[in-house]
Design a protein around this motif. Structure first.
Motif, PDB file in Angstrom:
ATOM      1  N   PRO A  42      -0.897  -3.888   7.365  1.00 13.76           N
ATOM      2  CA  PRO A  42      -1.416  -3.510   6.040  1.00 13.76           C
ATOM      3  C   PRO A  42      -1.913  -2.070   5.974  1.00 13.76           C
ATOM      4  CG  PRO A  42      -2.898  -5.062   7.146  1.00 13.76           C
ATOM      5  CD  PRO A  42      -1.637  -5.030   7.937  1.00 13.76           C
ATOM      6  N   ALA A  43      -2.367  -1.526   7.101  1.00 16.17           N
ATOM      7  CA  ALA A  43      -2.844  -0.137   7.097  1.00 16.17           C
ATOM      8  C   ALA A  43      -1.717   0.828   6.742  1.00 16.17           C
ATOM      9  CB  ALA A  43      -3.446   0.222   8.460  1.00 16.17           C
ATOM     10  N   GLN A  44      -0.509   0.531   7.210  1.00 15.78           N
ATOM     11  CA  GLN A  44       0.636   1.382   6.881  1.00 15.78           C
ATOM     12  C   GLN A  44       0.943   1.314   5.388  1.00 15.78           C
ATOM     13  OE1 GLN A  44       4.380   0.219   8.641  1.00 15.78           O
ATOM     14  NE2 GLN A  44       5.374   2.156   8.166  1.00 15.78           N
ATOM     15  N   VAL A  45       0.910   0.105   4.827  1.00 15.14           N
ATOM     16  CA  VAL A  45       1.166  -0.058   3.386  1.00 15.14           C
ATOM     17  C   VAL A  45       0.090   0.664   2.580  1.00 15.14           C
ATOM     18  CG1 VAL A  45       1.382  -1.718   1.497  1.00 15.14           C
ATOM     19  CG2 VAL A  45       2.350  -2.255   3.745  1.00 15.14           C
ATOM     20  N   ASP A  46      -1.176   0.497   2.987  1.00 17.94           N
ATOM     21  CA  ASP A  46      -2.275   1.151   2.268  1.00 17.94           C
ATOM     22  C   ASP A  46      -2.143   2.670   2.307  1.00 17.94           C
ATOM     23  OD1 ASP A  46      -3.193  -1.381   1.846  1.00 17.94           O
ATOM     24  OD2 ASP A  46      -4.985  -1.212   3.094  1.00 17.94           O
ATOM     25  N   ALA A  47      -1.714   3.194   3.434  1.00 10.83           N
ATOM     26  CA  ALA A  47      -1.556   4.653   3.566  1.00 10.83           C
ATOM     27  C   ALA A  47      -0.462   5.160   2.622  1.00 10.83           C
ATOM     28  CB  ALA A  47      -1.225   5.019   5.008  1.00 10.83           C
ATOM     29  N   ILE A  48       0.626   4.416   2.510  1.00  5.86           N
ATOM     30  CA  ILE A  48       1.715   4.805   1.602  1.00  5.86           C
ATOM     31  C   ILE A  48       1.241   4.766   0.151  1.00  5.86           C
ATOM     32  CG2 ILE A  48       3.959   4.057   0.683  1.00  5.86           C
ATOM     33  CD1 ILE A  48       4.637   3.179   3.598  1.00  5.86           C
ATOM     34  N   LEU A  49       0.496   3.712  -0.213  1.00 10.12           N
ATOM     35  CA  LEU A  49      -0.030   3.611  -1.578  1.00 10.12           C
ATOM     36  C   LEU A  49      -1.029   4.729  -1.867  1.00 10.12           C
ATOM     37  CD1 LEU A  49      -0.535  -0.253  -1.858  1.00 10.12           C
ATOM     38  CD2 LEU A  49       1.183   1.118  -3.056  1.00 10.12           C
ATOM     39  N   HIS A  50      -1.865   5.050  -0.877  1.00 11.92           N
ATOM     40  CA  HIS A  50      -2.861   6.125  -1.065  1.00 11.92           C
ATOM     41  C   HIS A  50      -2.168   7.466  -1.287  1.00 11.92           C
ATOM     42  CE1 HIS A  50      -6.568   8.397  -0.611  1.00 11.92           C
ATOM     43  NE2 HIS A  50      -5.962   9.156   0.291  1.00 11.92           N
TER      44      HIS A  50
END
Length: 332
Positions: free
Chosen positions: A298-306
């Protein structure tokens, strides 16, 4: 370059309908347009959402985009609530749109049903926020399914009224992009109803996270009729379940419905379902596996969204500043 805006609600359990009706088309469009793809979490809360489920579903939609081939470097991928301009412009459009326009929106009537007095105000003004989503980025094109065409027409009306009211061409009038086969994927249990994440029957839909065995089981159980596969497009018209399965096969195989009629017409649906299972598993299994990889990080997904939200904000802020100036708001 022309600019596209499109979004998907994070209501969980992305379906084959989401893939064929929207996400797959986004992958094709990203080579020819400047694309902004949004997880519209503000739209999701027009009906009550469990907060943890909403966060999980937001990541799942982003994972579905990424796993399907939407490039986060070439495009902007973000969640709506992370850019406050959507809400700000949405309020301004609440003051531009007319009640009569909203009263004509058929989707509110369908969603609210007999209990419209208990529906949220957000559900009623949903189309104004959708207009804000699109026009905040001065998008020129919007991929839409049949069920959203009326909302895009309203967005065009709002843009035109705003421009006329203030005597300045602030907003373009965005054009719809309507795609071909299977833009509206129907339920596997009822060919007259749209495939839906909210249907109580798991067998009504194929999920983007379904494994090969689950896909095969759902297709095997999909409702048909006792007649053979139709031999012409015209013969499909009064056979909703047959037409739906054939449209799905056509879309997954990049064919037209007439091609499927020519290839399988006259055969039994038992044989056709085997062919459909094969192509569905071939197309969807790699996406399902890649989605799971993203969901496990999820950290990778959150970074892309950010990253996407920062890029979206950079585009939105000058437009919102222009709008506020035109409206007459004092600004620091």
């Amino acid at each position: 370059m022309d600019r596209i805006f499109s979004g998907v609600q994070p209501s969980g359990n992305l379906t084959l309908g989401n893939y064929l009706g929207a996400i797959r088309n986004w992958v094709k469009l990203q080579n020819d347009y400047e694309c902004i793809f949004c997880v519209v979490d503000m739209h999701a809360i027009t009906v009550w959402q469990d907060p943890e489920s909403l966060r999980r579903a937001t990541r799942e939609v982003a994972a579905g985009m990424l796993a399907s081939g939407v490039d986060p470097k070439r495009n902007i991928i973000f969640n709506q609530s992370s850019v406050s301009g959507h809400a700000e412009l949405g309020w301004i459009f609440n003051c531009v749109a007319r009640l009569g326009w909203l009263n004509r929106m058929t989707q509110f009537k369908e969603k609210a049903g007999k209990h419209k007095e208990n529906a949220s105000c957000g559900l009623y003004v949903y189309p104004n926020l959708m207009a804000a989503d699109i026009l905040l980025y001065k998008a020129t094109h919007v991929p839409v399914g049949d069920d959203q065409k009326q909302h895009l027409e309203l967005a065009r009306d709002i843009a035109q009224k705003f421009n006329n009211d203030f005597g300045k061409e602030v907003f373009p009038l965005p054009d719809p992009m309507i795609f071909g086969t299977a833009t509206r994927v129907m339920s596997l249990r009822d060919g007259t109803k749209k495939m839906s994440k909210s249907d109580p029957s798991e067998y009504s839909r194929i999920g983007m996270t379904d494994d090969a065995d689950t896909i095969a089981l759902k297709i095997r159980k999909a409702k048909t009729d006792p007649q053979p596969v139709p031999e012409t497009v015209e013969a499909c018209e009064d056979r909703a379940e047959a037409k739906n399965l054939m449209n799905i096969y056509a879309a997954l195989s990049d064919l037209e419905l007439k091609d499927v009629c020519a290839q399988y017409g006259g055969q039994s649906f038992a044989d056709f379902k085997k062919a459909l299972t094969e192509v569905a598993v071939d197309k969807l299994s790699p996406i399902s596996q890649e989605m799971q990889r993203y969901m496990d990080d999820p950290a990778q997904v959150d970074a892309i969204l950010h990253d996407g939200s920062e890029r979206a904000r950079a585009l939105a802020e000058p437009v919102l500043k222009e709008v506020k100036e035109v409206v007459g708001f004092l600004q620091p």
